[in-house]
Design a protein around this motif. Structure first.
Motif, mmCIF file in Angstrom:
data_model
loop_
_atom_site.group_PDB
_atom_site.id
_atom_site.type_symbol
_atom_site.label_atom_id
_atom_site.label_comp_id
_atom_site.label_asym_id
_atom_site.label_seq_id
_atom_site.Cartn_x
_atom_site.Cartn_y
_atom_site.Cartn_z
ATOM 1 N N LEU A 174 0.741 -1.230 -0.103
ATOM 2 C CA LEU A 174 0.015 -0.057 0.111
ATOM 3 C C LEU A 174 0.905 1.178 0.135
ATOM 4 N N LEU A 175 1.899 1.409 0.941
ATOM 5 C CA LEU A 175 2.781 2.352 0.987
ATOM 6 C C LEU A 175 3.582 2.694 -0.400
ATOM 7 N N GLU A 176 4.091 1.705 -0.846
ATOM 8 C CA GLU A 176 4.843 1.540 -2.133
ATOM 9 C C GLU A 176 4.016 2.146 -3.055
ATOM 10 N N ALA A 177 2.602 1.593 -3.290
ATOM 11 C CA ALA A 177 1.795 2.057 -4.329
ATOM 12 C C ALA A 177 1.474 3.405 -4.437
ATOM 13 N N HIS A 178 1.634 4.221 -3.019
ATOM 14 C CA HIS A 178 1.643 5.357 -3.027
ATOM 15 C C HIS A 178 2.767 6.387 -3.091
ATOM 16 N N GLY A 179 3.773 5.694 -3.544
ATOM 17 C CA GLY A 179 5.022 6.335 -4.013
ATOM 18 C C GLY A 179 6.004 6.594 -2.756
ATOM 19 N N HIS A 180 5.794 5.814 -1.722
ATOM 20 C CA HIS A 180 6.699 5.595 -0.326
ATOM 21 C C HIS A 180 7.594 4.882 -0.709
ATOM 22 N N THR A 181 9.046 5.044 -0.377
ATOM 23 C CA THR A 181 9.914 3.933 -0.168
ATOM 24 C C THR A 181 9.837 3.072 1.372
ATOM 25 N N VAL A 182 9.828 2.140 1.453
ATOM 26 C CA VAL A 182 9.464 1.407 2.589
ATOM 27 C C VAL A 182 10.844 0.568 3.153
ATOM 28 N N PHE A 183 11.128 0.583 4.217
ATOM 29 C CA PHE A 183 11.942 -0.282 4.877
ATOM 30 C C PHE A 183 11.372 -1.058 6.176
ATOM 31 N N GLN A 184 11.330 -2.192 6.036
ATOM 32 C CA GLN A 184 10.812 -3.186 7.084
ATOM 33 C C GLN A 184 11.996 -3.863 7.921
ATOM 34 N N ALA A 185 11.332 -4.066 9.319
ATOM 35 C CA ALA A 185 12.363 -4.572 10.186
ATOM 36 C C ALA A 185 11.372 -5.596 10.913
ATOM 37 N N ALA A 186 12.112 -6.632 11.431
ATOM 38 C CA ALA A 186 11.422 -7.776 11.796
ATOM 39 C C ALA A 186 11.245 -7.371 13.469
ATOM 40 N N ASP A 187 11.844 -6.642 14.015
ATOM 41 C CA ASP A 187 11.749 -6.408 15.392
ATOM 42 C C ASP A 187 12.187 -4.833 15.839
ATOM 43 N N GLY A 188 12.136 -4.356 16.887
ATOM 44 C CA GLY A 188 12.614 -3.030 17.340
ATOM 45 C C GLY A 188 13.809 -2.860 17.178
ATOM 46 N N PRO A 189 14.966 -3.585 17.623
ATOM 47 C CA PRO A 189 16.352 -3.706 17.457
ATOM 48 C C PRO A 189 16.714 -3.427 16.078
ATOM 49 N N GLN A 190 16.134 -4.196 15.208
ATOM 50 C CA GLN A 190 16.470 -4.320 13.852
ATOM 51 C C GLN A 190 15.994 -2.779 13.416
ATOM 52 N N SER A 228 -8.698 1.346 7.804
ATOM 53 C CA SER A 228 -8.902 1.177 6.456
ATOM 54 C C SER A 228 -7.633 1.639 5.816
ATOM 55 N N ALA A 229 -7.409 0.999 4.451
ATOM 56 C CA ALA A 229 -6.246 1.311 3.772
ATOM 57 C C ALA A 229 -6.278 3.136 3.376
ATOM 58 N N ALA A 230 -7.427 3.525 3.210
ATOM 59 C CA ALA A 230 -7.616 4.639 2.892
ATOM 60 C C ALA A 230 -7.296 5.630 4.055
ATOM 61 N N ASP A 231 -7.876 5.355 5.149
ATOM 62 C CA ASP A 231 -7.370 6.098 6.541
ATOM 63 C C ASP A 231 -5.957 6.011 6.746
ATOM 64 N N LEU A 232 -5.117 4.861 6.414
ATOM 65 C CA LEU A 232 -3.715 4.901 6.688
ATOM 66 C C LEU A 232 -3.191 5.978 5.535
ATOM 67 N N ALA A 233 -3.386 5.763 4.519
ATOM 68 C CA ALA A 233 -2.992 6.573 3.442
ATOM 69 C C ALA A 233 -3.033 8.083 3.682
ATOM 70 N N ARG A 234 -4.288 8.546 3.997
ATOM 71 C CA ARG A 234 -4.667 9.758 4.333
ATOM 72 C C ARG A 234 -3.613 10.402 5.583
ATOM 73 N N THR A 235 -3.676 9.462 6.620
ATOM 74 C CA THR A 235 -2.811 9.954 7.757
ATOM 75 C C THR A 235 -1.276 10.093 7.573
ATOM 76 N N ILE A 236 -0.849 9.294 6.559
ATOM 77 C CA ILE A 236 0.637 9.444 6.117
ATOM 78 C C ILE A 236 0.880 10.356 5.533
ATOM 79 N N GLU A 237 -0.086 10.955 4.437
ATOM 80 C CA GLU A 237 -0.054 11.998 3.712
ATOM 81 C C GLU A 237 0.228 13.368 4.609
ATOM 82 N N GLU A 238 -0.878 13.218 5.430
ATOM 83 C CA GLU A 238 -1.019 14.503 6.213
ATOM 84 C C GLU A 238 0.148 14.692 7.150
ATOM 85 N N MET A 239 0.600 13.738 7.594
ATOM 86 C CA MET A 239 1.780 13.648 8.809
ATOM 87 C C MET A 239 3.234 14.147 7.881
ATOM 88 N N LEU A 240 3.098 13.864 6.562
ATOM 89 C CA LEU A 240 4.403 14.116 5.910
ATOM 90 C C LEU A 240 4.488 15.419 5.067
#
Length: 98
Positions: free
Chosen positions: A1-17, A85-97
């Protein structure tokens, strides 16, 4: 979802990573859960802000007491309660950025 909205995503398996990746790459926003392996989300967020004080923090969580996060992180987080929802997540991220 985030990549589809043009964001670069880095994933981590846990907090320390996640903290290691945060030290290695430029990051504008961290998307966290409260219940995470290795460290809880509030601990990760506190350490992440020590590394990058301008980092924006978004929690997506089923954790009932979001006020606890706010108290620990002094109003520096946005919290979305599961399920969202995916729409709420996308909207919140856009507002925060903005």
């Amino acid at each position: 979802l985030l990549e589809a909205h043009g964001h670069t995503v880095f994933q981590a398996a846990d907090g320390p990573q996640a903290l290691v990746k945060l030290e290695q790459r430029p990051v504008d926003l961290a998307l966290l859960d409260f219940a995470m392996p290795g460290m809880n989300g509030a601990e990760v967020a506190e350490r992440a802000l020590a590394i990058r004080p301008d980092l924006k923090l978004l929690f997506i969580t089923g954790f009932a007491d979001s006020g606890a996060l706010d108290r620990v992180l002094e109003g520096r987080v946005t919290v979305l309660k599961k399920p969202i929802s995916a729409a709420d997540l996308a909207r919140t991220i856009e507002e925060m950025l903005r």
